[in-house]
Design a protein around this motif. Sequence first.
Motif, mmCIF file in Angstrom:
data_model
loop_
_atom_site.group_PDB
_atom_site.id
_atom_site.type_symbol
_atom_site.label_atom_id
_atom_site.label_comp_id
_atom_site.label_asym_id
_atom_site.label_seq_id
_atom_site.Cartn_x
_atom_site.Cartn_y
_atom_site.Cartn_z
ATOM 1 N N MET A 1 0.834 -1.170 0.000
ATOM 2 C CA MET A 1 0.000 0.000 0.000
ATOM 3 C C MET A 1 0.886 1.243 0.000
ATOM 4 N N SER A 2 0.514 2.248 -0.750
ATOM 5 C CA SER A 2 1.292 3.474 -0.804
ATOM 6 C C SER A 2 1.013 4.344 0.419
ATOM 7 N N LYS A 3 1.971 5.228 0.705
ATOM 8 C CA LYS A 3 1.796 6.154 1.820
ATOM 9 C C LYS A 3 0.863 7.273 1.393
ATOM 10 N N ARG A 4 0.152 7.813 2.337
ATOM 11 C CA ARG A 4 -0.787 8.885 2.037
ATOM 12 C C ARG A 4 -0.624 9.990 3.071
ATOM 13 N N ASN A 5 -0.514 11.207 2.594
ATOM 14 C CA ASN A 5 -0.547 12.371 3.470
ATOM 15 C C ASN A 5 -1.933 12.976 3.391
ATOM 16 N N HIS A 6 -2.409 13.467 4.523
ATOM 17 C CA HIS A 6 -3.741 14.064 4.578
ATOM 18 C C HIS A 6 -3.641 15.361 5.369
ATOM 19 N N VAL A 7 -3.910 16.474 4.707
ATOM 20 C CA VAL A 7 -3.929 17.775 5.367
ATOM 21 C C VAL A 7 -5.221 18.493 5.026
ATOM 22 N N GLU A 8 -5.559 19.453 5.832
ATOM 23 C CA GLU A 8 -6.739 20.281 5.586
ATOM 24 C C GLU A 8 -6.343 21.735 5.746
ATOM 25 N N ALA A 9 -6.933 22.611 4.937
ATOM 26 C CA ALA A 9 -6.725 24.049 5.058
ATOM 27 C C ALA A 9 -8.084 24.711 5.264
ATOM 28 N N VAL A 10 -8.129 25.655 6.187
ATOM 29 C CA VAL A 10 -9.364 26.383 6.485
ATOM 30 C C VAL A 10 -9.105 27.865 6.241
ATOM 31 N N TRP A 11 -9.962 28.462 5.464
ATOM 32 C CA TRP A 11 -9.852 29.884 5.156
ATOM 33 C C TRP A 11 -10.115 30.687 6.418
ATOM 34 N N THR A 12 -9.214 31.632 6.720
ATOM 35 C CA THR A 12 -9.356 32.447 7.937
ATOM 36 C C THR A 12 -9.611 33.916 7.620
ATOM 37 N N GLY A 13 -9.911 34.209 6.357
ATOM 38 C CA GLY A 13 -10.211 35.574 5.945
ATOM 39 C C GLY A 13 -9.140 36.135 5.024
ATOM 40 N N GLY A 14 -9.543 37.088 4.208
ATOM 41 C CA GLY A 14 -8.595 37.675 3.258
ATOM 42 C C GLY A 14 -8.024 36.611 2.343
ATOM 43 N N HIS A 15 -6.708 36.520 2.288
ATOM 44 C CA HIS A 15 -6.034 35.479 1.505
ATOM 45 C C HIS A 15 -5.306 34.488 2.420
ATOM 46 N N ALA A 16 -5.795 34.367 3.667
ATOM 47 C CA ALA A 16 -5.108 33.559 4.670
ATOM 48 C C ALA A 16 -5.825 32.234 4.940
ATOM 49 N N PHE A 17 -5.004 31.240 5.256
ATOM 50 C CA PHE A 17 -5.496 29.901 5.579
ATOM 51 C C PHE A 17 -4.698 29.360 6.750
ATOM 52 N N ARG A 18 -5.315 28.506 7.521
ATOM 53 C CA ARG A 18 -4.645 27.769 8.596
ATOM 54 C C ARG A 18 -4.810 26.301 8.263
ATOM 55 N N GLY A 19 -3.701 25.575 8.307
ATOM 56 C CA GLY A 19 -3.814 24.186 7.901
ATOM 57 C C GLY A 19 -2.755 23.291 8.486
ATOM 58 N N GLY A 20 -2.981 22.006 8.248
ATOM 59 C CA GLY A 20 -2.081 20.967 8.713
ATOM 60 C C GLY A 20 -2.835 19.650 8.739
ATOM 61 N N ARG A 21 -2.251 18.685 9.391
ATOM 62 C CA ARG A 21 -2.919 17.397 9.528
ATOM 63 C C ARG A 21 -4.091 17.531 10.491
ATOM 64 N N PRO A 22 -5.189 16.825 10.218
ATOM 65 C CA PRO A 22 -6.316 16.875 11.156
ATOM 66 C C PRO A 22 -5.844 16.482 12.560
ATOM 67 N N ASN A 23 -6.197 17.279 13.533
ATOM 68 C CA ASN A 23 -5.804 17.052 14.930
ATOM 69 C C ASN A 23 -4.287 17.099 15.141
ATOM 70 N N GLY A 24 -3.558 17.732 14.211
ATOM 71 C CA GLY A 24 -2.108 17.854 14.338
ATOM 72 C C GLY A 24 -1.680 19.314 14.368
ATOM 73 N N PRO A 25 -0.394 19.560 14.364
ATOM 74 C CA PRO A 25 0.105 20.932 14.361
ATOM 75 C C PRO A 25 -0.409 21.696 13.140
ATOM 76 N N GLN A 26 -0.627 22.989 13.316
ATOM 77 C CA GLN A 26 -1.175 23.831 12.254
ATOM 78 C C GLN A 26 -0.184 24.946 11.902
ATOM 79 N N ILE A 27 -0.246 25.425 10.660
ATOM 80 C CA ILE A 27 0.543 26.568 10.228
ATOM 81 C C ILE A 27 -0.372 27.564 9.533
ATOM 82 N N ASP A 28 0.052 28.821 9.538
ATOM 83 C CA ASP A 28 -0.668 29.866 8.825
ATOM 84 C C ASP A 28 0.020 30.129 7.496
ATOM 85 N N ILE A 29 -0.762 30.196 6.437
ATOM 86 C CA ILE A 29 -0.281 30.519 5.096
ATOM 87 C C ILE A 29 -1.129 31.688 4.615
#
Length: 117
Positions: A1-29
């Motif tokens: 089976m191949s490895k799979r990465n799973h991340v989510e990004a949530v729009w926080t307004g303007g052109h900004a997003f907060r994301g990372g692995r579900p229930n994991g560390p998050q970063i702002d982009i």
Amino acid sequence: MSKRNHVEAVWTGGHAFRGGRPNGPQIDIDGDAVKGPGPVDTLLLALASCTSYDIVDILAKRRTPAEGLAIEVVGDRADSSPAKLTHIQLTYRLVGATIEREHAERAIDLAITKYCS
């Protein structure tokens, strides 16, 4: 089976997003570079981090550990839309009392051509 990465990004307004692995560390982009680095800068940082992770491991396995590592990444983008990356230059600055240039260059080459996704 191949490895799979799973991340989510949530729009926080303007052109900004907060994301990372579900229930994991998050970063702002942020496309406006106010809350965090922009998407393209984040991509370039990911490339630097991915290759450096492997370089540090390769040198440690050789018993020539890095004592310091800094990576400068410059990405050239097309003038027209979409402004795709057309060229990326990575400059590695390695420090380590027992690291030989030949072995450092080999570790960098392996990280870029073989190990980093």
